[in-house]
Motif scaffolding. Structure first.
Motif, mmCIF file in Angstrom:
data_model
loop_
_atom_site.group_PDB
_atom_site.id
_atom_site.type_symbol
_atom_site.label_atom_id
_atom_site.label_comp_id
_atom_site.label_asym_id
_atom_site.label_seq_id
_atom_site.Cartn_x
_atom_site.Cartn_y
_atom_site.Cartn_z
ATOM 1 N N ARG A 14 49.673 67.832 98.782
ATOM 2 C CA ARG A 14 49.961 68.818 98.098
ATOM 3 C C ARG A 14 49.283 69.576 97.336
ATOM 4 O O ARG A 14 49.276 70.937 96.665
ATOM 5 C CB ARG A 14 51.332 68.119 97.307
ATOM 6 C CG ARG A 14 52.307 67.493 97.881
ATOM 7 C CD ARG A 14 53.188 68.304 98.800
ATOM 8 N NE ARG A 14 52.783 68.816 99.956
ATOM 9 C CZ ARG A 14 52.807 67.894 101.149
ATOM 10 N NH1 ARG A 14 53.070 66.483 101.080
ATOM 11 N NH2 ARG A 14 51.977 68.271 102.128
ATOM 12 N N VAL A 15 48.334 69.031 96.616
ATOM 13 C CA VAL A 15 47.228 69.551 95.881
ATOM 14 C C VAL A 15 46.494 70.911 96.562
ATOM 15 O O VAL A 15 46.384 71.805 95.836
ATOM 16 C CB VAL A 15 46.196 68.741 95.284
ATOM 17 C CG1 VAL A 15 45.418 69.141 94.101
ATOM 18 C CG2 VAL A 15 47.109 67.491 94.238
ATOM 19 N N ALA A 16 46.352 70.431 97.533
ATOM 20 C CA ALA A 16 45.232 71.349 98.568
ATOM 21 C C ALA A 16 46.249 72.570 98.703
ATOM 22 O O ALA A 16 45.790 73.546 98.855
ATOM 23 C CB ALA A 16 44.819 70.801 99.809
ATOM 24 N N GLU A 17 47.433 72.265 99.071
ATOM 25 C CA GLU A 17 48.489 73.661 99.093
ATOM 26 C C GLU A 17 48.789 74.481 97.792
ATOM 27 O O GLU A 17 48.715 75.457 98.227
ATOM 28 C CB GLU A 17 49.889 73.022 99.680
ATOM 29 C CG GLU A 17 49.643 72.315 101.066
ATOM 30 C CD GLU A 17 51.088 71.570 101.405
ATOM 31 O OE1 GLU A 17 51.054 70.862 102.530
ATOM 32 O OE2 GLU A 17 52.043 71.639 100.503
ATOM 33 N N GLN A 18 48.908 73.825 96.831
ATOM 34 C CA GLN A 18 49.491 74.203 95.606
ATOM 35 C C GLN A 18 48.569 74.648 94.499
ATOM 36 O O GLN A 18 48.683 75.793 94.122
ATOM 37 C CB GLN A 18 50.657 73.515 95.026
ATOM 38 C CG GLN A 18 51.547 73.023 95.892
ATOM 39 C CD GLN A 18 52.390 74.368 96.267
ATOM 40 O OE1 GLN A 18 52.408 75.344 95.786
ATOM 41 N NE2 GLN A 18 52.846 73.942 97.620
ATOM 42 N N GLY A 19 47.245 74.224 94.609
ATOM 43 C CA GLY A 19 46.194 74.677 93.832
ATOM 44 C C GLY A 19 46.520 74.484 92.372
ATOM 45 O O GLY A 19 46.849 73.748 91.778
ATOM 46 N N ASP A 20 46.449 75.968 91.800
ATOM 47 C CA ASP A 20 46.792 75.691 90.216
ATOM 48 C C ASP A 20 48.461 76.065 89.898
ATOM 49 O O ASP A 20 48.799 76.173 88.855
ATOM 50 C CB ASP A 20 46.187 77.053 89.415
ATOM 51 C CG ASP A 20 44.575 76.829 89.702
ATOM 52 O OD1 ASP A 20 43.884 75.861 89.762
ATOM 53 O OD2 ASP A 20 43.662 77.790 89.950
ATOM 54 N N LYS A 21 49.086 75.934 90.810
ATOM 55 C CA LYS A 21 50.632 76.039 90.621
ATOM 56 C C LYS A 21 51.050 74.972 89.630
ATOM 57 O O LYS A 21 50.617 73.830 89.592
ATOM 58 C CB LYS A 21 51.462 76.018 91.851
ATOM 59 C CG LYS A 21 53.001 75.748 91.660
ATOM 60 C CD LYS A 21 53.583 75.719 93.082
ATOM 61 C CE LYS A 21 55.348 75.504 92.691
ATOM 62 N NZ LYS A 21 55.810 75.265 94.128
ATOM 63 N N ALA A 22 51.926 75.179 88.824
ATOM 64 C CA ALA A 22 52.465 74.213 87.578
ATOM 65 C C ALA A 22 52.911 73.284 88.376
ATOM 66 O O ALA A 22 53.945 73.338 89.145
ATOM 67 C CB ALA A 22 53.213 74.901 86.622
ATOM 68 N N ALA A 23 52.605 72.054 88.237
ATOM 69 C CA ALA A 23 53.006 70.661 88.576
ATOM 70 C C ALA A 23 54.051 70.247 87.520
ATOM 71 O O ALA A 23 55.263 69.708 87.967
ATOM 72 C CB ALA A 23 51.953 69.651 89.051
ATOM 73 N N LEU A 24 53.658 70.217 86.291
ATOM 74 C CA LEU A 24 54.156 69.500 85.175
ATOM 75 C C LEU A 24 54.355 70.628 84.239
ATOM 76 O O LEU A 24 53.419 71.162 83.801
ATOM 77 C CB LEU A 24 53.788 68.240 84.760
ATOM 78 C CG LEU A 24 53.615 67.298 85.692
ATOM 79 C CD1 LEU A 24 52.710 66.176 85.212
ATOM 80 C CD2 LEU A 24 54.716 66.594 86.187
ATOM 81 N N VAL A 25 55.751 70.748 83.389
ATOM 82 C CA VAL A 25 55.791 71.695 82.256
ATOM 83 C C VAL A 25 56.444 70.795 81.267
ATOM 84 O O VAL A 25 57.701 70.477 81.716
ATOM 85 C CB VAL A 25 56.610 72.906 82.686
ATOM 86 C CG1 VAL A 25 56.563 73.688 81.408
ATOM 87 C CG2 VAL A 25 55.816 73.692 83.570
ATOM 88 N N PHE A 26 55.972 70.430 80.194
ATOM 89 C CA PHE A 26 56.599 69.680 79.363
ATOM 90 C C PHE A 26 56.907 70.547 77.927
ATOM 91 O O PHE A 26 56.293 71.350 77.514
ATOM 92 C CB PHE A 26 55.478 68.803 78.656
ATOM 93 C CG PHE A 26 56.161 67.802 77.704
ATOM 94 C CD1 PHE A 26 57.237 66.856 77.842
ATOM 95 C CD2 PHE A 26 55.752 67.821 76.306
ATOM 96 C CE1 PHE A 26 57.869 66.194 76.826
ATOM 97 C CE2 PHE A 26 56.156 67.034 74.991
ATOM 98 C CZ PHE A 26 57.392 66.108 75.343
ATOM 99 N N LEU A 27 58.151 70.562 77.672
ATOM 100 C CA LEU A 27 58.900 71.186 76.504
ATOM 101 C C LEU A 27 59.021 70.485 75.168
ATOM 102 O O LEU A 27 59.462 69.325 75.101
ATOM 103 C CB LEU A 27 60.056 71.842 76.845
ATOM 104 C CG LEU A 27 60.172 72.469 78.180
ATOM 105 C CD1 LEU A 27 61.530 73.029 78.491
ATOM 106 C CD2 LEU A 27 59.205 73.833 78.219
ATOM 107 N N ALA A 28 58.283 70.870 74.232
ATOM 108 C CA ALA A 28 58.562 70.493 72.873
ATOM 109 C C ALA A 28 59.230 71.300 71.866
ATOM 110 O O ALA A 28 58.910 72.390 71.800
ATOM 111 C CB ALA A 28 57.241 69.932 72.496
ATOM 112 N N ASP A 29 59.962 70.579 71.343
ATOM 113 C CA ASP A 29 60.873 71.288 70.159
ATOM 114 C C ASP A 29 60.442 70.935 68.699
ATOM 115 O O ASP A 29 60.600 69.692 68.472
ATOM 116 C CB ASP A 29 62.226 70.950 70.361
ATOM 117 C CG ASP A 29 63.187 71.791 69.266
ATOM 118 O OD1 ASP A 29 62.758 72.754 68.918
ATOM 119 O OD2 ASP A 29 64.370 71.211 68.885
ATOM 120 N N SER A 30 59.952 71.846 68.147
ATOM 121 C CA SER A 30 59.315 71.668 66.601
ATOM 122 C C SER A 30 60.257 71.892 65.494
ATOM 123 O O SER A 30 60.237 71.568 64.485
ATOM 124 C CB SER A 30 58.233 72.414 66.397
ATOM 125 O OG SER A 30 58.621 73.820 66.460
ATOM 126 N N GLY A 31 61.573 72.364 66.088
ATOM 127 C CA GLY A 31 62.694 72.747 65.113
ATOM 128 C C GLY A 31 62.507 74.211 64.861
ATOM 129 O O GLY A 31 63.484 74.977 64.517
#
Length: 592
Positions: A14-31
């Protein structure tokens, strides 16, 4: 989807296929706003290789590494790093700032005989101090995965891996003194991810959005690893972010055009109650194909209320996807791939272990958990081990390639649980869950160890707790635990959280009478003891399940705390209990 025999090989394809595509997106809420941190496939691979090289210098193939992370993408860096090194990953909940959970995590570390502890820079000081206090030994190395030298990635050499290689130990919710680690192999993981793909119809364009704990089986396998298996994207946030602001989960689904959402039943209730009309107007849920509902008993009214509430935001009528699984099967067993089904049954027949459809008033609605593709499912009498016919409830037994290799270092329990014999056929997993098959659809009705037997009748605790919550709004923001004490006659006890500010002038004596009346009307059974606790007082597992056995033990020991403002009015319970600190687990306050 792949001919790879291990997850590392599959993921690197999958790494070879996807390259720099986002694998993980973490959302943080600061208020003040929501921030994003994204890691692409190539970067995730590079960071995992760094961790694997560090582990390779300090551990051997098959050694165990404990993962202690606050929510965020670093957890997956550590997890994949273990797999890349041939080291067994041991995900565990991070002890909180008050020290709760420390003894449980130490018990896991000792049971697994870990050789390394992985964390990240923000938590490394606390983790190092914990490791020293827990006396894990000088040979145990501790590292922050985001502070390792960059050039370590180039030093990685791939270990010999195959399907039988252990990928990770999934510790189930249990006692501190007797932790149970489910042994999940690479073959188990690959098979289960493929089962999920076939059931959901997912692909590399799939975005999964959730907030479940990353160390929990549904959070790990369904929310994080499944998108990586596909070449898709996981968008996730911390459980506390969701609990404080449920809107943010569906906002993230809307914003990132997610096709899959993942949550347990209580989250659907919370979203309905806490998301305002103004917030609803900002959502576009038309991208959603499925919202998986699992991990705890599924309530028909919850599914209906969620579907109705969010239809205005474009949610499809059949989007809620009830499913069933457990850590011992890696995760997934059944899902509603052919459409959601439900049935209204005669509650008296259910007490006799029969599923009988009824149109009469007072019927109980059961939501189906779907069907299976890659498992054999049998409903079995738990005492005689006889396979039961359709329409009869019994213990759910399953057999298939996703079923884990057993419990870590517990051969006798493994043999009894993972190699049960039904009608002369060996190799079945005893799930401990109660259910029935009707026309190929699995209906899960309860948990064997939680079944309440009162005057010879079989009652389900979650049904009693659900009925009690309907009695007054002050109970609807909390959870309850029902259990039986004594013998002949058995006494039904209900312990329930209460939001005192929601009483709105209702005398507590009237509330108690209402609860008893509701339960008697529904089940023709008397609540002998009714104890009210502050919110968070009912103990829950890290995945939000009620610890009924623990609450029963505390009740019998007189160790339940009644809110001071209610003590004077609840003399019938206050006289039989004494205040002490009662705290839940990570999601104990989930329905505040």
């Amino acid at each position: 989807m792949s001919n790879s025999g291990d997850f590392v090989s599959h993921f690197r394809e999958r790494v070879a296929e996807q390259g720099d595509k986002a694998a993980l997106v973490f959302l943080a809420d600061s208020g003040a706003g929501v921030s994003e941190r994204a890691i692409g496939y190539a970067e995730l691979d590079r960071r995992a290789r760094r961790v694997a090289a560090w582990l390779g210098e300090r551990t051997g193939r098959g050694d165990r590494a404990l993962l202690l992370f606050l929510p965020g993408p670093e957890f997956m860096v550590g997890f994949l790093g273990c797999l890349y090194a041939g080291v067994v990953a041991v995900p565990a909940p991070m002890p909180d700032s008050n020290g709760r959970g420390m003894s449980r995590v130490a018990g896991i570390a000792r049971d697994a005989a870990v050789r390394a502890v992985l964390s990240h820079a923000t938590a490394i000081d606390a983790v190092t101090a914990w490791a020293e206090r827990s006396d894990l030994g000088d040979a145990v190395g501790v590292a922050a995965v985001d502070a390792l030298p960059e050039d370590l990635a180039d030093a990685w050499s791939r270990p010999a891996l195959d399907g039988a290689t252990i990928a990770f130990l999934q510790y189930t919710s249990g006692s501190t003194s007797d932790p149970k680690g489910v042994v999940v192999t690479h073959a188990n993981l690959l098979h289960n991810e493929e089962e999920i793909r076939l059931a959901l119809g997912t692909d590399a364009e799939t975005t999964v959005c959730g907030w479940l704990p990353q160390f929990h089986d549904m959070g790990l396998i369904g929310q994080l690893l499944h998108p990586l298996y596909l070449g898709g994207t996981s968008v996730f946030m911390s459980p506390m972010t969701f609990l404080k602001r449920p809107y943010l989960w569906l906002w993230a689904v809307s914003e990132h055009r997610a096709s899959i959402g993942v949550a347990p039943n209580f989250a659907f209730d919370l979203a309905v109650r806490r998301i305002s009309d103004e917030q609803l107007a900002t959502l576009d849920l038309s991208s959603v194909r499925w919202v998986l509902n699992g991990s705890e008993p599924i309530q028909a009214h919850t599914v209906e209320a969620f579907t109705e509430r969010f239809a205005a935001a474009g949610l499809r009528p059949d989007a809620v996807f009830p499913c069933y699984g457990l850590a011992e099967t890696t995760l997934f067993v059944t899902g509603s791939r052919d459409g959601r089904r439900s049935i209204v049954v005669d509650p008296r027949a259910l007490e006799r272990n029969e599923i009988v459809a009824t149109a009469a008033p007072g019927g109980r609605a059961l939501v189906g958990s779907g069907s299976t593709l890659g498992f054999e499912i049998r409903i079995v009498d738990p005492d005689t081990h006889t396979v039961l016919p359709d329409g009869r409830t019994g213990e759910i037994w399953v057999r298939g390639d996703s079923v884990a290799a057993g419990y870590w270092k517990q051969p006798e329990l493994t043999e009894a649980t993972f190699n049960a014999v039904a009608d002369g056929e060996p190799g079945y997993l005893r799930t401990g869950d109660i259910g029935a098959l009707v026309d190929g659809e699995l209906y899960v009705t309860g948990r064997l160890k939680d079944m309440l037997i009162v005057n010879g009748r079989n009652l389900y605790p979650h049904d009693i707790e659900h009925t009690a919550r309907r009695a007054h709004p002050a109970l609807q923001a909390g959870v309850g635990a029902s259990f039986v004490v004594g013998e002949r006659p058995e006494r039904l006890v209900l312990v329930h959280e209460i939001k005192a500010s929601a009483l709105n002038g209702t005398p507590v004596t009237d509330l108690l009478a209402s609860v008893r009346a509701e339960v008697r009307a529904e089940f023709d059974v008397h609540i002998a003891e009714l104890v009210l606790l502050p919110r968070g007082g009912v103990a829950r597992t890290t995945s939000g399940k009620i610890r009924r056995g623990e609450m029963r033990s505390k009740f019998l020991a007189g160790k339940l705390a009644t809110p001071p403002e209610l003590t004077a009015e609840t003399t019938e319970t206050a006289e039989t209990t004494k205040p002490t600190e009662v705290s839940g687990a990570v999601i104990s306050g989930a329905v505040r």
